[in-house]
Design a protein around this motif. Structure first.
Motif, PDB file in Angstrom:
ATOM      1  N   TRP A   1      30.424  44.104  35.019  1.00  0.00           N
ATOM      2  CA  TRP A   1      31.502  45.022  35.410  1.00  0.00           C
ATOM      3  C   TRP A   1      32.582  44.279  36.202  1.00  0.00           C
ATOM      4  CZ3 TRP A   1      26.549  45.007  37.223  1.00  0.00           C
ATOM      5  CH2 TRP A   1      26.377  44.635  38.581  1.00  0.00           C
ATOM      6  N   ALA A   2      33.749  44.899  36.332  1.00  0.00           N
ATOM      7  CA  ALA A   2      34.861  44.287  37.064  1.00  0.00           C
ATOM      8  C   ALA A   2      34.497  44.137  38.531  1.00  0.00           C
ATOM      9  CB  ALA A   2      36.134  45.133  36.922  1.00  0.00           C
ATOM     10  N   GLY A   3      34.796  42.954  39.090  1.00  0.00           N
ATOM     11  CA  GLY A   3      34.502  42.665  40.490  1.00  0.00           C
ATOM     12  C   GLY A   3      33.192  41.922  40.667  1.00  0.00           C
ATOM     13  N   GLN A   4      32.428  41.778  39.585  1.00  0.00           N
ATOM     14  CA  GLN A   4      31.130  41.111  39.663  1.00  0.00           C
ATOM     15  C   GLN A   4      31.314  39.611  39.851  1.00  0.00           C
ATOM     16  OE1 GLN A   4      28.743  41.998  36.272  1.00  0.00           O
ATOM     17  NE2 GLN A   4      26.831  41.284  37.196  1.00  0.00           N
ATOM     18  N   ALA A   5      30.468  39.000  40.652  1.00  0.00           N
ATOM     19  CA  ALA A   5      30.559  37.568  40.915  1.00  0.00           C
ATOM     20  C   ALA A   5      30.121  36.770  39.703  1.00  0.00           C
ATOM     21  CB  ALA A   5      29.730  37.206  42.136  1.00  0.00           C
ATOM     22  N   ALA A   6      30.718  35.568  39.594  1.00  0.00           N
ATOM     23  CA  ALA A   6      30.361  34.646  38.506  1.00  0.00           C
ATOM     24  C   ALA A   6      30.457  33.228  39.042  1.00  0.00           C
ATOM     25  CB  ALA A   6      31.280  34.849  37.315  1.00  0.00           C
ATOM     26  N   THR A   7      29.629  32.336  38.477  1.00  0.00           N
ATOM     27  CA  THR A   7      29.656  30.924  38.850  1.00  0.00           C
ATOM     28  C   THR A   7      30.367  30.160  37.752  1.00  0.00           C
ATOM     29  OG1 THR A   7      27.588  31.129  40.088  1.00  0.00           O
ATOM     30  CG2 THR A   7      28.284  28.902  39.453  1.00  0.00           C
ATOM     31  N   VAL A   8      31.467  29.439  38.152  1.00  0.00           N
ATOM     32  CA  VAL A   8      32.295  28.724  37.191  1.00  0.00           C
ATOM     33  C   VAL A   8      32.005  27.231  37.330  1.00  0.00           C
ATOM     34  CG1 VAL A   8      34.649  28.236  36.452  1.00  0.00           C
ATOM     35  CG2 VAL A   8      34.049  30.509  37.316  1.00  0.00           C
ATOM     36  N   SER A   9      31.844  26.569  36.180  1.00  0.00           N
ATOM     37  CA  SER A   9      31.577  25.126  36.174  1.00  0.00           C
ATOM     38  C   SER A   9      32.558  24.420  35.268  1.00  0.00           C
ATOM     39  CB  SER A   9      30.139  24.849  35.683  1.00  0.00           C
ATOM     40  OG  SER A   9      29.203  25.443  36.543  1.00  0.00           O
ATOM     41  N   ILE A  10      33.110  23.277  35.772  1.00  0.00           N
ATOM     42  CA  ILE A  10      34.034  22.451  34.982  1.00  0.00           C
ATOM     43  C   ILE A  10      33.412  21.063  34.951  1.00  0.00           C
ATOM     44  CG2 ILE A  10      36.395  21.576  34.759  1.00  0.00           C
ATOM     45  CD1 ILE A  10      37.312  23.952  36.435  1.00  0.00           C
ATOM     46  N   PRO A  11      32.682  20.744  33.878  1.00  0.00           N
ATOM     47  CA  PRO A  11      31.927  19.491  33.821  1.00  0.00           C
ATOM     48  C   PRO A  11      32.803  18.250  33.943  1.00  0.00           C
ATOM     49  CG  PRO A  11      31.221  20.994  32.097  1.00  0.00           C
ATOM     50  CD  PRO A  11      32.440  21.597  32.717  1.00  0.00           C
TER      51      PRO A  11
ATOM     52  N   THR B   1      25.364  36.688  37.210  1.00  0.00           N
ATOM     53  CA  THR B   1      24.017  37.088  37.635  1.00  0.00           C
ATOM     54  C   THR B   1      23.879  38.587  37.440  1.00  0.00           C
ATOM     55  OG1 THR B   1      23.958  35.307  39.272  1.00  0.00           O
ATOM     56  CG2 THR B   1      22.379  37.128  39.530  1.00  0.00           C
ATOM     57  N   GLY B   2      22.864  38.973  36.638  1.00  0.00           N
ATOM     58  CA  GLY B   2      22.648  40.376  36.349  1.00  0.00           C
ATOM     59  C   GLY B   2      22.073  41.113  37.532  1.00  0.00           C
ATOM     60  N   ALA B   3      21.912  42.429  37.343  1.00  0.00           N
ATOM     61  CA  ALA B   3      21.402  43.264  38.435  1.00  0.00           C
ATOM     62  C   ALA B   3      19.950  42.912  38.759  1.00  0.00           C
ATOM     63  CB  ALA B   3      21.519  44.738  38.040  1.00  0.00           C
ATOM     64  N   ASP B   4      19.241  42.380  37.798  1.00  0.00           N
ATOM     65  CA  ASP B   4      17.852  42.025  38.022  1.00  0.00           C
ATOM     66  C   ASP B   4      17.708  40.616  38.562  1.00  0.00           C
ATOM     67  OD1 ASP B   4      18.653  40.651  35.819  1.00  0.00           O
ATOM     68  OD2 ASP B   4      17.107  41.430  34.476  1.00  0.00           O
TER      69      ASP B   4
END
Length: 579
Positions: free
Chosen positions: A229-239, A289-292
């Protein structure tokens, strides 16, 4: 009546008795009767009758009178034109004397209201309301009438549209940054432009990118539809740079992306801050990362994109005034990147602004208010009536203060000052006090003298003074007491031997005075010469009137001064020659 001799008249003969004869012989011979009769007729024809003698006398008298008149004319012409007479007559002189003199200005002027205002109709229309009538006292700003005019309303709308269009063009002459970011892809021809070079409308001048943030477009399986959903955190990687950071899901787009394997996926846009070392088109991946607590991976990795990209295009054309278009230049939102000029547009805007102001004023004037305090002296409109542009419908006069213009000649204007009080009176003897409020600096020349208009303001608090009334005035501008005076004809304006104009009085002296000047008498006429005992002396004059002049310096009380030459005719009275 005496007898008049004429050459063909026979001399008188003594009367003798004549015998009547019938042609018979006498002692002296026979005389035929027919011959006697012929002689008698001839003698009768040679004698003039009394009427003929009267006519002859009248003719002779007329000839004598005509000859006398002709002789008088000839003599008069000779006496006045051809007779040589070098004598100017006898010198007439008077002594200078001590006295008093005043300079008085008098005359009459027309009283008028200090303020008069006429309200006119600016456009054709229909009168809706009238709030005043003739004779009403009104105050500035008080409503007078209301007129509706579709013509005026249409004119205002058109003027406003024209102004809006020109303002938009004016704004378009400047290109500003719509957001903060970096300029890229500036064309070479734009980089080469200099001041005055023409910039065309619709030219692409740069691309503006917002690289303060970067974004990713990733696709996730619909199996995770309820876990992202909008506002959810995400981890971004630039190798490539071994960089990892935290981002946020900005939005979720429920599209249908079909993979080669037949899976259906939706889009999630992830945004993260740019530390300043990252750019677009870098290989990147992100994990949500999901809710679980379990990681949710996208179908595949993607490339970084600028958060916002805008192609900058000119919306107007004109000569270049200023340019800040450089590749990779950082700019702020609202910063001017390109500016163009247009003299013709400036002129159009000025004209449009004037037209708009006029149209608005016309609409406002249809809801008319009194421009000044005063009395309604005329009101020519009525509710429901039609009016035309230019109709003068209401006239207001403020008669609480009246103005009177008087004329002061150049001899006295220097004595009149602003604020001076001058008494006036009307034909009924009513008195009013006027105050000098304006003195014209430009005189009106006429009949050898200049006059200067002077404006007086007269308080008319009781309303007794009406516009158009004539008022008499008389006041003393200056006065000198115990001063030396001479007759006005004693003061002469002459040229000295060097051609300079001098004001002199010819004073009687046995010897040349110290203040005497030399004159070229060959160019002068009607003034006495030194051999006659009169010398031209310089004088300083002061106040003057029609009869006398104040002499401030040059002569003293009792000095005999030349006035004019006098001539006398024996037995016929006398005459005066004014030099």
């Amino acid at each position: 009546m005496p007898e008049i001799y004429t050459p063909d008249a026979p001399e008188k003969e003594a009367k003798q008795p004549v015998e009547e004869t019938t042609g018979v012989s006498t002692a002296q011979g026979q005389v035929p009767a027919a011959a006697e009769e012929q002689g008698a007729v001839k003698q009768k024809k040679n004698r003039r009758t009394a009427a003929e003698k009267k006519k002859l006398v009248k003719r002779i008298i007329a000839l004598v009178v005509a000859a006398a008149v002709l002789g008088g004319i000839v003599f008069g012409m000779w006496f006045l034109v051809f007779r040589e007479d070098d004598s100017l007559g006898y010198i007439y002189a008077e002594p200078a004397y001590i006295g008093s003199i005043q300079s008085v200005v008098q005359g009459s002027g027309n009283a008028n209201a200090k303020e008069t205002s006429t309200v006119t109709i600016p456009a054709n229309g229909t009168v809706q309301q009238v709030h005043v009538a003739g004779g009403d006292v009104v105050y500035a700003g008080q409503p007078l009438f209301t007129v509706y005019s579709q013509t005026a309303q249409d004119a205002l709308a058109t003027a406003q549209e024209t102004m809006n269009s020109l303002n938009e063009k004016l704004v378009n002459l400047s290109l500003t940054a719509p957001f903060s970011g970096k300029l890229i892809d500036v064309p070479e021809n734009i980089l080469e432009l200099g001041p005055g070079d023409q910039v065309n409308e619709g030219s692409i001048v740069a691309t503006l990118v917002n690289d303060t943030k970067l974004k990713l477009s990733l696709y996730f399986s619909y199996a995770y539809e309820d876990q992202i959903w909008a506002g959810q955190a995400a981890t971004v990687s630039i190798p490539a740079v071994m960089y990892t950071t935290e981002g946020r899901v900005e939005k979720v787009n429920k599209v249908s992306f079909i993979t080669p394997e037949g899976g259906m996926y939706f889009e999630a846009v992830i945004v993260f801050d740019n530390p300043g070392t990252l750019t677009a088109e870098m290989d990147t991946s992100a994990v949500i990362t999901g809710a679980d607590g379990e990681p949710i991976y996208p179908y595949e990795g993607t490339k970084t994109q600028y958060y916002e990209t805008r192609t900058l295009t000119t919306r107007a054309g004109g000569p270049l005034v200023y340019s800040n278009l450089l590749n990779y230049a950082n700019v702020q939102a609202g910063q001017v990147l390109l500016s163009m000029g247009s003299e013709s547009l400036d002129e159009q805007i000025a004209a449009a602004r004037e037209a708009l102001n006029e149209a608005q004023a016309n609409v406002d004037a249809l809801n008319a208010t009194a421009p000044i305090d005063g009395t309604i002296i005329s009101c020519t409109i009525a509710e429901g009536g039609e009016v035309k542009a230019g109709d003068a419908v209401v006239t207001i006069q403020n008669t609480t203060v009246m103005v009177v213009t008087i004329q002061v000649d150049d001899r006295n204007i220097g004595f009149v000052k602003l604020g001076d009080a001058i008494m006036l009176s009307d034909y009924n003897g009513n008195s009013y006090m006027g105050t000098v409020t304006n003195i014209e600096m430009q005189g009106e020349v006429g009949q050898g003298m200049s006059t200067f208009p002077v404006t007086l303001e007269v308080d008319n608090f009781d309303g007794s003074l009406y516009a158009g009334a004539w008022l008499d005035y008389s006041f003393v501008t200056s006065q000198s007491d115990e001063c030396v005076l001479v007759a006005t004809t004693a003061v002469k304006s002459v040229a000295d031997t060097e051609g300079n104009k001098q004001t002199v009085v010819f004073v009687q002296r046995e010897e040349r005075p110290d203040n005497a000047i030399d004159l070229d008498y060959s160019t002068l006429y009607g003034v006495p010469k030194p051999e006659e005992g009169y010398w031209p002396v310089l004088v300083e004059t002061g106040i003057s009137d029609a009869k006398q002049v104040e002499i401030k310096s040059g002569i003293q009380d009792g000095d005999m001064v030349f006035i004019n030459y006098t001539t006398e005719q024996n037995g016929m009275g006398g005459g005066v020659f004014y030099g």
